[in-house]
Motif scaffolding. Structure first.
Motif, PDB file in Angstrom:
ATOM      1  N   ALA A   1       2.458  23.081  62.470  1.00 34.11           N
ATOM      2  CA  ALA A   1       2.405  21.940  62.705  1.00 34.11           C
ATOM      3  C   ALA A   1       3.060  21.195  64.069  1.00 34.11           C
ATOM      4  O   ALA A   1       4.378  21.918  64.016  1.00 34.11           O
ATOM      5  CB  ALA A   1       2.440  20.847  61.647  1.00 34.11           C
ATOM      6  N   LYS A   2       2.439  20.666  64.981  1.00 35.32           N
ATOM      7  CA  LYS A   2       3.196  20.297  66.196  1.00 35.32           C
ATOM      8  C   LYS A   2       2.766  18.778  66.442  1.00 35.32           C
ATOM      9  O   LYS A   2       1.576  18.641  65.994  1.00 35.32           O
ATOM     10  CB  LYS A   2       3.224  21.349  67.299  1.00 35.32           C
ATOM     11  CG  LYS A   2       1.737  21.756  67.604  1.00 35.32           C
ATOM     12  CD  LYS A   2       1.658  22.915  68.349  1.00 35.32           C
ATOM     13  CE  LYS A   2       0.318  23.544  68.303  1.00 35.32           C
ATOM     14  NZ  LYS A   2       0.252  25.060  68.230  1.00 35.32           N
TER      15      LYS A   2
ATOM     16  N   ILE B   1       7.554  14.767  75.429  1.00 36.06           N
ATOM     17  CA  ILE B   1       8.155  15.683  74.505  1.00 36.06           C
ATOM     18  C   ILE B   1       7.110  16.395  73.507  1.00 36.06           C
ATOM     19  O   ILE B   1       5.813  15.610  73.477  1.00 36.06           O
ATOM     20  CB  ILE B   1       9.302  15.337  73.640  1.00 36.06           C
ATOM     21  CG1 ILE B   1       8.518  14.081  72.513  1.00 36.06           C
ATOM     22  CG2 ILE B   1      10.396  14.513  74.360  1.00 36.06           C
ATOM     23  CD1 ILE B   1       8.490  14.443  71.104  1.00 36.06           C
ATOM     24  N   ALA B   2       7.302  17.428  72.919  1.00 35.25           N
ATOM     25  CA  ALA B   2       6.482  18.175  72.128  1.00 35.25           C
ATOM     26  C   ALA B   2       7.394  18.637  70.959  1.00 35.25           C
ATOM     27  O   ALA B   2       8.779  18.797  71.100  1.00 35.25           O
ATOM     28  CB  ALA B   2       5.870  19.347  72.588  1.00 35.25           C
ATOM     29  N   MET B   3       7.083  18.422  69.628  1.00 37.14           N
ATOM     30  CA  MET B   3       8.070  18.778  68.580  1.00 37.14           C
ATOM     31  C   MET B   3       7.049  19.693  67.621  1.00 37.14           C
ATOM     32  O   MET B   3       6.036  19.451  67.336  1.00 37.14           O
ATOM     33  CB  MET B   3       8.420  17.579  67.874  1.00 37.14           C
ATOM     34  CG  MET B   3       9.408  17.869  66.818  1.00 37.14           C
ATOM     35  SD  MET B   3       9.962  16.375  65.872  1.00 37.14           S
ATOM     36  CE  MET B   3      10.581  15.345  67.454  1.00 37.14           C
ATOM     37  N   HIS B   4       8.012  20.837  67.078  1.00 34.36           N
ATOM     38  CA  HIS B   4       7.179  21.654  66.297  1.00 34.36           C
ATOM     39  C   HIS B   4       8.143  21.648  64.814  1.00 34.36           C
ATOM     40  O   HIS B   4       9.272  21.620  64.794  1.00 34.36           O
ATOM     41  CB  HIS B   4       7.611  23.100  66.904  1.00 34.36           C
ATOM     42  CG  HIS B   4       6.596  24.442  66.344  1.00 34.36           C
ATOM     43  ND1 HIS B   4       7.161  24.973  65.342  1.00 34.36           N
ATOM     44  CD2 HIS B   4       5.441  24.805  66.529  1.00 34.36           C
ATOM     45  CE1 HIS B   4       6.086  25.763  64.654  1.00 34.36           C
ATOM     46  NE2 HIS B   4       5.418  25.851  65.716  1.00 34.36           N
TER      47      HIS B   4
ATOM     48  N   LYS C   1      13.778  20.976  63.377  1.00 35.75           N
ATOM     49  CA  LYS C   1      12.539  21.120  63.935  1.00 35.75           C
ATOM     50  C   LYS C   1      12.970  21.486  65.527  1.00 35.75           C
ATOM     51  O   LYS C   1      14.088  21.488  65.962  1.00 35.75           O
ATOM     52  CB  LYS C   1      11.930  19.719  64.270  1.00 35.75           C
ATOM     53  CG  LYS C   1      11.201  19.260  62.945  1.00 35.75           C
ATOM     54  CD  LYS C   1      12.233  18.909  62.057  1.00 35.75           C
ATOM     55  CE  LYS C   1      12.036  18.233  60.820  1.00 35.75           C
ATOM     56  NZ  LYS C   1      12.519  18.091  59.245  1.00 35.75           N
ATOM     57  N   THR C   2      12.002  22.098  66.368  1.00 31.61           N
ATOM     58  CA  THR C   2      12.169  22.412  67.703  1.00 31.61           C
ATOM     59  C   THR C   2      11.693  21.230  68.496  1.00 31.61           C
ATOM     60  O   THR C   2      10.362  20.874  68.346  1.00 31.61           O
ATOM     61  CB  THR C   2      11.571  23.781  67.978  1.00 31.61           C
ATOM     62  OG1 THR C   2      11.938  24.854  67.061  1.00 31.61           O
ATOM     63  CG2 THR C   2      11.674  24.155  69.370  1.00 31.61           C
ATOM     64  N   ILE C   3      12.202  20.837  69.410  1.00 32.77           N
ATOM     65  CA  ILE C   3      11.862  19.880  70.346  1.00 32.77           C
ATOM     66  C   ILE C   3      11.543  20.324  71.729  1.00 32.77           C
ATOM     67  O   ILE C   3      12.732  21.188  72.254  1.00 32.77           O
ATOM     68  CB  ILE C   3      12.604  18.673  70.404  1.00 32.77           C
ATOM     69  CG1 ILE C   3      11.962  17.461  71.250  1.00 32.77           C
ATOM     70  CG2 ILE C   3      14.037  18.671  70.752  1.00 32.77           C
ATOM     71  CD1 ILE C   3      12.495  15.884  71.034  1.00 32.77           C
TER      72      ILE C   3
ATOM     73  N   VAL D   1      -1.170  18.597  65.838  1.00 34.36           N
ATOM     74  CA  VAL D   1      -2.150  19.857  65.669  1.00 34.36           C
ATOM     75  C   VAL D   1      -1.532  20.476  64.306  1.00 34.36           C
ATOM     76  O   VAL D   1      -0.161  20.551  64.013  1.00 34.36           O
ATOM     77  CB  VAL D   1      -2.165  20.788  66.810  1.00 34.36           C
ATOM     78  CG1 VAL D   1      -3.059  21.878  66.504  1.00 34.36           C
ATOM     79  CG2 VAL D   1      -2.625  20.081  68.071  1.00 34.36           C
ATOM     80  N   LEU D   2      -2.545  20.883  63.641  1.00 32.73           N
ATOM     81  CA  LEU D   2      -1.978  21.774  62.391  1.00 32.73           C
ATOM     82  C   LEU D   2      -2.909  22.889  62.242  1.00 32.73           C
ATOM     83  O   LEU D   2      -4.174  23.151  62.449  1.00 32.73           O
ATOM     84  CB  LEU D   2      -2.513  21.037  61.125  1.00 32.73           C
ATOM     85  CG  LEU D   2      -2.208  21.953  59.604  1.00 32.73           C
ATOM     86  CD1 LEU D   2      -0.720  22.325  59.601  1.00 32.73           C
ATOM     87  CD2 LEU D   2      -2.531  21.053  58.408  1.00 32.73           C
TER      88      LEU D   2
END
Length: 153
Positions: free
Chosen positions: A94-95, A73-76, A28-30, A125-126
Motif C-alpha cells: 500500500a502507498k 510527499i508519498a508514503m509506503h 514506513k518509507t516517506i 493504491v493497494l
C-alpha cells in the motif's frame, strides 16, 4: 484533497485493507523532494487516527526541511514479501500520496519542537496478487475519480 475519513466512507473495505497494511509495522518509507527536485526517501512513523493520517519529524531532520519547502510527499507501508509458496495469501503493498500540512504537536508529545503533519491525500493504491496467482490486482482511490479496481496480467 481528502482526509482519510473521506476514503473510509467512500470505499470502506479498501480503506480497511490499506490501513491494515500500513499498521503491519512501525516503520514506513516517506518520499520527499530535495531542494533540487530530486527524490529523497526516509523512514517515518505514521498514524491513522481521528479520520486523518499523520506523521512527525525530529527537529533539524532533512525530511522536515524538505516538506517545509515543498509539501508533496508519498508514503509506503512496511514492506513484506509475498509468500513464495502461496503468493495469493499476501496482504499486498500500500502507498499514498498528497500534501503534508503542518499541525500543532500533540499536547502530550515530549518533542514540542518537532514537525507534525497531516496528509491531505490525493491518491491511495493497494496492489496484491490475485487468485489464481497469475495476475496483480490494483485497487486505488484518486482525488476527483474515487475508487477503482483493475487487474494486470
Amino acid at each position: 484533497m481528502a482526509q482519510w475519513e473521506e476514503i473510509e466512507k467512500a470505499a470502506p473495505e479498501f480503506a480497511a485493507r490499506v490501513r491494515q497494511r500500513f499498521e503491519a509495522g512501525t516503520n514506513k518509507t516517506i518520499a520527499t523532494l530535495r531542494r533540487d527536485g530530486s527524490p529523497r526517501i526516509s523512514a517515518t512513523e505514521a498514524e491513522f487516527k481521528d479520520g486523518e493520517v499523520t506523521f512527525g519529524s525530529m527537529p533539524g531532520a532533512v525530511k522536515l526541511r524538505d516538506v517545509q519547502r515543498d509539501p508533496r510527499i508519498a508514503m509506503h507501508c512496511p514492506t513484506l514479501e509475498p509468500p513464495a509458496e502461496n503468493p495469493e495469501t499476501w496482504a499486498g503493498d500500500a502507498k499514498l500520496a498528497g500534501l503534508a500540512v503542518a499541525i500543532p504537536p500533540p499536547a502530550d508529545s515530549p518533542h514540542q519542537d518537532a514537525g507534525f503533519f497531516r496528509v491531505d491525500i490525493r491518491e491511495v493504491v493497494l496492489t496484491y496478487v490475485g487468485v489464481p496467482a497469475d495476475h496483480l490486482v490494483i485497487e486505488s482511490w484518486h482525488e476527483g475519480r474515487g475508487y477503482r479496481r483493475r487487474t494486470r496480467a
